[in-house]
Design a protein around this motif. Structure first.
Motif: not given
Length: 205
Positions: A103-109, A128-132, A60-71
């Motif tokens: 587009t995102v990688e789960v590094v640890d939990r 988590v971290r994004p995959d550039p 959800q958070e990365f979808r919002w982030d991608l939507e902002r980036a797309a705009r």
């Protein structure tokens, strides 16, 4: 008993430690860097549900982030004259077809366990971290989608002008053929077609 525990969990949720510091030490012993983010899932009654809630929060958070980036990307790199409804439609379609999890990688939990006496609750935190590269590839797909829309808009404009010219010629020809007997009816029919056909075509841009 389980229902009572669930009710108690809901009432106690605001008092539980929801937001550990972003430097929280994960299960592997590593610490979040500036390029990584700790996402905190909801408090749940089962470990599996806690893990699922955290993963859902990540998407959800990365979808919002991608939507902002797309705009922002479309504002900077897209044609300024392109109508906003078409841009919004392309962005919405791009988001629907996008696999955010790629587009995102789960590094640890890290999973926190809370003991409430009669029952337990769990909260999962994901590092988590994004995959550039995949993020850039996704935005490149948006560029191609906007370019396709620009071409379709050109075809739509040219087709609309051609249709209006054809309808005007047909109206004048039939008006002379009928000696003005059906001028009003023919004019209404041509105007209706001139509005309806481009309007329907607009929906497919």
């Amino acid at each position: 008993m389980f229902t009572a525990a669930a009710i108690a969990l809901v009432l106690a949720a605001p008092c539980l430690p929801q937001d550990p510091p972003t430097w929280i030490e994960m299960s592997s012993g590593r610490v979040a860097t500036s390029a990584e983010t700790v996402v905190h899932g909801r408090v749940e009654l089962r470990p599996v549900e806690a893990d699922a809630a955290a993963e859902e929060q990540v998407l959800q958070e990365f979808r919002w982030d991608l939507e902002r980036a797309a705009r922002e990307h479309s504002d900077l790199h897209g044609p300024a004259w392109l109508p906003s409804p078409l841009v919004e439609r392309r962005i919405d379609g791009w988001l629907r077809g996008l696999s955010v999890e790629r587009t995102v990688e789960v590094v640890d939990r890290f999973r926190q366990r809370h003991d409430h006496g009669d029952y337990e609750s769990f909260q999962t935190h994901l590092l988590v971290r994004p995959d550039p590269e995949r993020r850039a590839a996704a935005l490149a797909n948006l560029d191609r989608s906007l370019s396709t829309t620009v071409r379709r808009l050109g075809w739509w404009a040219g087709g609309s002008l051609g249709l209006w010219g054809l309808l005007a010629f047909a109206w004048m020809w039939f008006d002379r053929l009928t000696r003005g007997y059906m001028t009003g009816r023919l004019g209404s029919l041509c105007v209706g077609m001139g509005v309806a056909v481009p309007g329907i075509a607009w929906l497919f841009l």
